[in-house]
Scaffold this active site. Structure first.
Site: not given
Ligand code: SAH
Length: 221
Positions: A44, A70-72
């Site tokens: 990530r 950026i999504s969790r």
């Protein structure tokens, strides 16, 4: 930094740090071991700015520029789990490429991913990062995702990583019979993660839990 070393990670991007994130997701209710393995593997930190890479394995959303995030990891895992809950899918449309991290996770679980992003700069950057990771089963489009991608459909699954106020009918129409659409629906104040299953001309809608996404906008940027 040396490319191999950078992908493997050191210190706050090392395997140990990633394993802690996986443990946290398991505690939070993610049960698919295959998905958890993939989250432990996909780097990530490659998808966020270097200045934030030490926070890449926290279970939190992070800024990626252009006013987007950026999504969790929990959200990525949860949406992916719901999308694949009825069995493996062969083709999936993703609306909101963003950093490309969700795309990378999906690319490991389905045969083909089609991803649409309205911001050119993000689409280009995501493509570069995914190529660097050797991901080859993704096709990219810079466009308004409200329109879906009819030339490549119909899709077994569609995932939307920004929130429309209502379920976009155009997207439902690009699902195969029995296809699954996972998306947040609602406003900045109140959003629900929602699953829509297409059964013939019927739509069966199920609300999963509260969500907190950036809005799905219109047009290209
Ligand atoms: N899954 C991404 C989420 C990024 S945030 C990640 O984890 O990195 C949501 C993304 O949706 C943003 O990049 C935003 O630009 C994009 N977006 C918003 N409205 C859109 C639209 N109509 N079509 C395509 N992308 C859209």
């Amino acid at each position: 930094m040396d490319k191999e070393l950078d992908l493997r990670g050191v210190g706050m991007t090392s395997q140990r740090t990633r394993d802690r994130l996986v443990a946290r997701l398991r505690e939070r209710g993610i049960t698919s071991e295959r998905l958890l393995d993939i989250i432990g593997e996909v780097p990530r930190h490659v998808f966020v700015d270097e200045a934030l890479s030490h926070r890449a394995y926290e279970d939190t959303s992070l800024p990626i520029g252009y006013n987007q995030t950026i999504s969790r990891p929990y959200t990525v895992a949860r949406m992916t789990e719901i999308l694949l809950a009825a069995g493996p899918l062969s083709s999936v449309l993703e609306i909101g490429t963003g950093s490309g991290y969700q795309t990378a996770v999906l690319s490991r679980l389905v045969d083909r991913v089609y991803t649409v992003e309205r911001i050119q700069g993000l689409a280009d950057r995501a493509r570069t990062h995914l190529r660097r990771l050797g991901v080859r089963n993704v096709q990219y489009k810079h466009d308004d995702g409200n329109l879906g991608w009819s030339e490549r459909g119909p899709f077994d699954g569609i995932i939307v990583t920004a929130s429309p106020r209502e379920v976009p009918t155009e997207l439902v129409q690009q699902l195969v019979d029995g296809g699954r659409l996972v998306l947040p629906v609602g406003t900045d104040q109140s959003q629900q993660l929602t699953l829509v299953c297409r059964s013939g001309d019927e739509m069966v809608t199920e609300v999963i839990e509260d969500a907190n996404f950036v809005p799905l906008l219109g047009g290209r940027a």
